[in-house]
Design a protein around this motif. Structure first.
Motif, PDB file in Angstrom:
ATOM      1  N   THR A  49       0.844  -1.202   0.000  1.00  0.00           N
ATOM      2  CA  THR A  49       0.000   0.000   0.000  1.00  0.00           C
ATOM      3  C   THR A  49       0.873   1.242   0.000  1.00  0.00           C
ATOM      4  O   THR A  49       1.995   1.231   0.509  1.00  0.00           O
ATOM      5  N   GLN A  68      -4.374   0.961  -6.546  1.00  0.00           N
ATOM      6  CA  GLN A  68      -4.196   0.002  -5.465  1.00  0.00           C
ATOM      7  C   GLN A  68      -4.792  -1.339  -5.885  1.00  0.00           C
ATOM      8  O   GLN A  68      -6.004  -1.451  -6.100  1.00  0.00           O
ATOM      9  N   THR A  70      -6.245  -5.075  -5.686  1.00  0.00           N
ATOM     10  CA  THR A  70      -7.097  -5.746  -4.715  1.00  0.00           C
ATOM     11  C   THR A  70      -6.287  -6.802  -3.975  1.00  0.00           C
ATOM     12  O   THR A  70      -5.178  -7.178  -4.383  1.00  0.00           O
ATOM     13  N   THR A  71      -6.836  -7.311  -2.885  1.00  0.00           N
ATOM     14  CA  THR A  71      -6.154  -8.374  -2.146  1.00  0.00           C
ATOM     15  C   THR A  71      -5.905  -9.576  -3.044  1.00  0.00           C
ATOM     16  O   THR A  71      -4.821 -10.183  -3.017  1.00  0.00           O
ATOM     17  N   GLU A  72      -6.885  -9.922  -3.863  1.00  0.00           N
ATOM     18  CA  GLU A  72      -6.740 -11.066  -4.770  1.00  0.00           C
ATOM     19  C   GLU A  72      -5.603 -10.826  -5.759  1.00  0.00           C
ATOM     20  O   GLU A  72      -4.819 -11.741  -6.069  1.00  0.00           O
ATOM     21  N   GLN A  73      -5.498  -9.609  -6.267  1.00  0.00           N
ATOM     22  CA  GLN A  73      -4.417  -9.292  -7.201  1.00  0.00           C
ATOM     23  C   GLN A  73      -3.050  -9.316  -6.499  1.00  0.00           C
ATOM     24  O   GLN A  73      -2.061  -9.783  -7.066  1.00  0.00           O
ATOM     25  N   SER A 106      -5.206  -5.763   3.427  1.00  0.00           N
ATOM     26  CA  SER A 106      -4.637  -6.913   2.724  1.00  0.00           C
ATOM     27  C   SER A 106      -3.501  -7.572   3.489  1.00  0.00           C
ATOM     28  O   SER A 106      -3.077  -8.680   3.136  1.00  0.00           O
TER      29      SER A 106
END
Length: 424
Positions: A49, A68, A70-73, A106
Motif C-alpha cells: 500500500t 491500489q 485488490t487483495t486477490e491481485q 490486505s
C-alpha cells in the motif's frame, strides 16, 4: 587439537571466520549458521500500500503510484514470485512494507497466504512498520504467524525530539509502545534508522537504545534523495561523516560477536548492505575476517532482489525507482529479463569515475563488497546508478596500491592456514 577455520553466516548472511570451535554453539543460538548450510535466497520487497498514517520528511514515496491492487491481485502477484523462485530452488524472503502495511486490510490475508505456503515450502516473511499502530492485539496476532521471521520498526532517533522531527509529534512514544507490545508477544524485531545530518549524533547511540529495547538487529541506512527525501538533499552526510559513523558501527558489531560467543547479550548491526561504505582499509584490512565482513556488500539489484508496488509496478530497487516491469500484466520471468537488470548484473563493467579504477570495483577478491557503492544514492544524486557513490571516502589513486598489497598478504596467509589444517 589444532585451531580450525570454519565459515559461518548469520541471518543477514554475514560471513565470519571463527577460529575457536567452542564458540560455534553460542553463535548458532543467535541464528548464526555455517556458510555451507546457507540457502540461496531472493528478496521480494512488497509495498502492499502507498497509504500511511504518518508523513515522514525523508520518505521516498513520490505520489507516482495511483492504483491500489485488490487483495486477490496482490496474492496473485506474490504467487508469480513464489512459483518462479521455487523453480530456481531459492528461499523466498517476503518483507511486507508500505506506506504503512498495517493500515492495509490486505496485510492479514497476505500473511495467511504466506503461512499456508510455508506448510509445504520454505519461505521467510517480515513486516516493515513504523510501529505506531502496533498494540497488544496486533502483536498477539502477528505472533501467531510462524512464517514471520521478524518485524522491522523504524526509529529515526534515540529521543522524541529527533524522531518526531522526521515523523511527527508523538510518534516516538507511540513507536516505543509498539515495540513494547512486540517484545511482550515474543516477536523478534529489528530497529531501522535512516541517517542524515539531523539525526547523525543519535545514530551513535541507536545500538544502546536497541539493546535496552531488546532488539535483535540494528539497520542504519543512508538517506536517499528522492521522493520527499529529495527536499533533504542538503541533509546528506559528508563522506567523512559516513566513514566515522560506519567505522563506529562496525566496531559495535565486532564486539557483538565476541559477546555472543561468551553468551552475553548483544545487538548486531547489519553491515551486509550496499550502502555500508568502504571503511576498512590500511591497518584495518589485516585478515580474511576484515576483508569479508567490514566493507559491506555489493548492490543486489538484478541478482537476488526486486521491489513490487501496490499497482504491480516493479522497481529495480525500492530506493531506486527504475521501472523494470509490472506483475499485473507480466510473468515474473519476463520482468526479470529487463535490460536494465542485465546491465546491473555486470555493474562493475559500467562504473564511471574513480570506481572504474578502484580495486573495490575491479578486483574480484574485493568487489563482492562494494562494486561502486550504493547505486540508489548515486541514482538519487545524479540520476545515474553507475556514477561513484557520492559519500564514498576511498581514494583509489592514493590508497589502491596499499589495499592490493594487503589483500595479497591476506590471501597468502589464508591459503597457508587452510593447508596447515588439512584443507585445500
Amino acid at each position: 587439537m589444532g585451531t580450525k577455520y570454519i565459515n559461518v553466516s548469520g541471518p543477514d548472511k554475514l560471513v565470519i571466520l571463527v577460529k575457536d570451535v567452542s564458540g560455534i554453539s553460542q553463535l548458532e543460538e543467535r541464528g548464526v549458521r555455517r556458510v555451507d548450510q546457507l540457502e540461496n535466497s531472493f528478496t521480494f520487497q512488497y509495498q502492499i500500500t502507498e497509504n500511511c498514517n504518518l508523513h515522514c520528511t525523508h520518505c521516498y514515496q513520490d505520489e507516482s503510484i495511483t492504483y491500489q491492487a485488490t487483495t486477490e491481485q496482490l496474492i496473485a502477484m506474490l504467487d508469480k514470485f513464489l512459483t518462479a523462485v521455487e523453480k530456481w530452488h531459492a528461499l523466498p524472503r517476503v518483507p511486507l512494507s508500505g506506506g504503512e502495511p498495517l493500515v492495509s486490510p490486505s496485510v492479514w490475508p497476505l500473511l495467511d497466504h504466506l503461512q499456508a505456503y510455508s506448510q509445504n515450502h520454505p519461505v521467510s516473511g517480515a513486516v516493515l512498520t513504523n510501529g505506531t499502530l502496533v498494540d497488544r492485539s496486533v502483536a498477539e496476532t502477528l505472533a501467531t504467524y510462524d512464517v514471520l521471521r521478524f518485524v522491522q520498526v523504524s526509529l529515526d532517533g534515540v529521543r522524541a525530539e529527533t524522531h518526531d522531527r522526521v515523523r511527527g509529534r508523538g510518534a516516538f512514544e507511540k513507536t516505543l509502545q509498539g515495540i513494547g507490545c512486540l517484545q511482550e508477544a515474543g516477536i523478534p524485531f529489528h530497529i531501522h534508522l535512516v541517517v542524515h545530518k539531523n539525526n547523525y549524533q543519535d545514530a551513535y547511540e541507536i545500538t544502546d537504545l536497541a539493546e535496552q529495547l531488546g532488539a535483535e538487529y540494528v539497520l542504519v541506512t543512508r538517506l536517499v534523495p528522492f521522493g520527499r527525501g529529495k527536499q533533504m538533499n542538503d541533509m546528506l552526510l559528508t563522506s567523512q561523516e559516513v566513514k566515522s559513523l560506519y567505522s563506529w558501527l562496525g566496531n559495535i558489531t565486532d564486539s557483538a560477536f565476541e559477546k555472543a560467543v561468551n553468551q552475553e547479550k548483544a545487538v548486531f548491526v547489519n553491515r551486509l548492505r550496499c550502502d555500508w561504505p568502504v571503511v576498512c582499509t590500511g591497518t584495518c584490512l589485516d585478515s580474511m575476517f576484515s576483508l569479508v565482513n567490514k566493507n559491506g556488500n555489493h548492490c543486489q539489484v538484478g541478482k537476488k532482489y526486486i521491489a513490487v508496488m501496490p499497482d504491480g509496478t516493479c522497481y529495480a530497487c525500492r530506493r531506486m525507482p527504475v521501472v523494470v516491469g509490472n506483475l499485473l500484466t507480466q510473468s515474473f520471468e519476463e520482468m526479470w529479463n529487463h535490460s536494465f537488470l542485465w546491465k546491473m548484473r555486470k555493474k562493475y563493467a559500467h562504473m564511471k569515475g574513480k570506481c572504474s579504477k578502484c580495486p573495490f570495483n575491479t578486483d574480484t577478491r574485493l568487489n563482492f563488497t562494494c562494486m561502486g557503492g550504493a547505486s540508489c544514492i548515486s541514482y538519487g544524486a545524479y540520476g545515474d546508478p553507475f556514477m561513484p557513490d557520492p559519500q564514498c571516502s576511498f581514494d583509489p589513486e592514493q590508497d589502491a596500491q596499499n589495499v592490493l598489497e594487503r589483500v595479497d598478504n591476506i590471501y597468502t596467509e589464508y591459503r597457508e592456514g587452510r593447508r596447515a589444517h588439512g584443507n585445500t
